[in-house]
Design an enzyme around this catalytic site. Structure first.
Site, PDB file in Angstrom:
ATOM      1  N   GLY A 144       2.385  -0.102   4.751  1.00 57.93           N
ATOM      2  CA  GLY A 144       3.231  -1.081   4.077  1.00 57.93           C
ATOM      3  C   GLY A 144       2.488  -2.044   3.168  1.00 57.93           C
ATOM      4  O   GLY A 144       3.051  -3.072   2.772  1.00 57.93           O
ATOM      5  N   GLU A 176      -2.182   2.764   8.691  1.00 54.17           N
ATOM      6  CA  GLU A 176      -1.719   4.038   8.131  1.00 54.17           C
ATOM      7  C   GLU A 176      -0.926   3.821   6.849  1.00 54.17           C
ATOM      8  O   GLU A 176       0.278   4.048   6.806  1.00 54.17           O
ATOM      9  CB  GLU A 176      -0.904   4.820   9.176  1.00 54.17           C
ATOM     10  N   GLY A 183       0.485   4.478   3.044  1.00 51.83           N
ATOM     11  CA  GLY A 183       0.852   5.617   2.215  1.00 51.83           C
ATOM     12  C   GLY A 183       0.840   5.201   0.758  1.00 51.83           C
ATOM     13  O   GLY A 183      -0.090   5.491  -0.002  1.00 51.83           O
ATOM     14  N   ARG A 184       1.860   4.422   0.388  1.00 58.07           N
ATOM     15  CA  ARG A 184       2.072   4.035  -1.009  1.00 58.07           C
ATOM     16  C   ARG A 184       0.825   3.436  -1.673  1.00 58.07           C
ATOM     17  O   ARG A 184       0.458   3.832  -2.773  1.00 58.07           O
ATOM     18  CB  ARG A 184       3.212   3.001  -1.066  1.00 58.07           C
ATOM     19  N   CYS A 194      24.104  13.221 -15.672  1.00 55.23           N
ATOM     20  CA  CYS A 194      25.409  12.690 -16.062  1.00 55.23           C
ATOM     21  C   CYS A 194      25.841  11.610 -15.082  1.00 55.23           C
ATOM     22  O   CYS A 194      26.849  11.761 -14.390  1.00 55.23           O
ATOM     23  CB  CYS A 194      26.430  13.817 -16.098  1.00 55.23           C
ATOM     24  N   TYR A 214       5.959   8.399  -3.222  1.00 52.46           N
ATOM     25  CA  TYR A 214       7.433   8.298  -3.126  1.00 52.46           C
ATOM     26  C   TYR A 214       8.066   8.552  -4.501  1.00 52.46           C
ATOM     27  O   TYR A 214       8.896   7.764  -4.958  1.00 52.46           O
ATOM     28  CB  TYR A 214       7.864   6.940  -2.586  1.00 52.46           C
TER      29      TYR A 214
END
Ligand SMILES: *Cc1c(COP(=O)(O)O)cnc(C)c1O
Length: 412
Positions: free
Chosen positions: A236, A272, A274-275, A350, A379
């Site tokens: 995070g 841990e 990620g981003r 659309c 992500y």
């Protein structure tokens, strides 16, 4: 607008129009970033990569020498990461694990189970007794803890500190520890506590949360007269999409974790992210198909859209981008061109939700110009609804622009 590195810029301009849209990943930049993250962390802090941020095998491999292992959150990720990175330790988390997934994880020999509920703990204990009766199973129950007032206020995605389906409620802690320490499931070993509470926190908030999780874990262990060897404080770490050249303050965070570790000798801390590891290494690159004037506003329709890069739609932000002007215009008719200073970049879907960046400064943008959306390494492609409208998938290009830096541990 973001600064593109010359290597990425050259690569984008060298792609033929028929290869757009494409994702471009700079694996060398990823390795350099991961090396600097690892170097900022104290030796005693273990770094796992949350594979759900981007599980491309080339990305997992580029991180291989800087991370201690990978966090997987489904049976699919478990199989995929075990195949892509054989021999690397895996921690298995995520809500709603099925007995088939737990069985696969036990057979795979994952090194940590992050248990999300009492039911799941029973299921794990029962399956472990039958499938791997001679092997201890290291368990970290995941708790949704209340944290210091205001420390999650800046978060963009909150998984804890309020009612959510993630983790165990703190009032179940004593039940869980008893189940892990009495003789119901002798294979299960209470290794520590897991708490991933929010995404999008800066270093001071992360450190406040970490300190309160550790304090809570030690009190729990003290109450039961057991030793908890590990606390996993989750991921995070913030990625600031409004300031794409800014980075999470890993140096301040590492220094804070070192102080926390010093106050708790013998405790292993694990993170841990990620981003914040992979967001910066990826670009979604495309070209402008058309420029439209509509009721006083202007829209650039780009090739592709949020079915390839869903991040701006899910996070409700403008994806940072750079324009790469292209002089060549192959048609005899006039080239569509922006007349205003600000323009909205949309895709080919659309739906009015297919917006990549709204009302951004891009004076003079023309059909045929190229656009590179940055911070698209996490992500991005893997959370997108590729099949909606049945457009073709983008290309994928993995660049190696130099030698991988040595992994360096900050021995403190
Ligand atoms: C998603 C997730 C992470 C990684 O979160 P980032 O915001 O990408 O750093 C870590 N741990 C758990 C349990 C997660 O669900």
């Amino acid at each position: 607008m973001t600064a593109l590195t010359p290597a990425v810029r050259d690569r984008i301009l060298s792609l033929p129009s028929t290869e757009l849209p494409s994702y471009i990943y700079d694996l060398t930049a990823l390795g350099e970033h991961a090396a600097s993250v690892r170097a900022a962390l104290p030796e005693r802090v273990e770094l796992y990569y949350a594979a759900k941020a981007n599980p491309e095998p080339a990305i997992l491999a580029a991180l291989g020498s800087y991370v201690d292992g990978y966090e997987v959150s489904s049976g699919g990720e478990l199989t995929h990461v075990a195949k892509a990175m054989p021999g690397h330790p895996l921690a298995f988390g995520g809500p709603g694990k099925t007995s088939a997934e737990i069985t696969a994880a036990l057979k795979q020999g994952v090194e940590r189970f992050h248990v999300e509920s009492v039911h799941e703990l029973h299921m794990l204990g029962d399956l472990a007794g039958r499938i791997t009766p001679d092997t201890p199973v290291a368990v970290l129950p995941r708790f949704n803890l209340a944290v210091p007032d205001g420390s999650l206020a800046g978060s963009s995605l909150t998984m804890g500190g309020r009612p959510t389906p993630f983790g165990l409620d703190p009032c179940q802690a004593d039940t869980v520890i008893r189940l892990l320490t009495d003789d119901t499931y002798p294979q299960l070993e209470p290794r520590g506590i897991h708490a991933h509470l929010a995404s999008g926190l800066e270093a001071p908030e992360q450190l406040a949360v970490a300190a309160s999780v550790v304090t809570w874990a030690e009190e729990l262990a003290g109450r039961h007269g057991i030793r908890l060897a590990e606390v996993n404080i989750g991921g995070g770490m913030n990625v600031d999409y409004t300031r794409p050249t800014r980075r999470f303050d890993w140096v301040a965070y590492g220094a804070g974790l070192a102080r926390l570790a010093d106050r708790h000798p013998g405790l292993t801390l694990r993170i841990e992210p990620g981003r914040a590891l992979t967001a910066y290494c990826g670009w979604y690159t495309t070209e402008v198909l058309d420029i439209k004037h509509s009721h006083g506003e202007e829209f650039a329709v780009v090739h592709g859209g949020t079915h390839h890069l869903r991040t701006p739609a899910t996070k409700g932000h403008d994806q940072p981008c750079s324009v790469l002007p292209v002089q060549h215009w192959p048609h005899p008719w006039p080239r569509p061109r922006a007349r205003h200073d600000r323009i909205t970049l949309t895709g080919q879907l659309c739906t009015p939700k297919d917006v990549l960046a709204r009302d951004i400064p891009a004076a003079g943008l023309r059909a045929g110009d190229r656009v590179a959306f940055s911070l698209a390494g996490a992500y991005a492609w893997n959370i997108s609804h590729h099949d909606f409208l049945m457009h073709p998938q983008p290309g994928f290009h993995f660049m190696n622009t130099g030698p991988a830096p040595e992994a360096e541990r900050n021995v403190s």
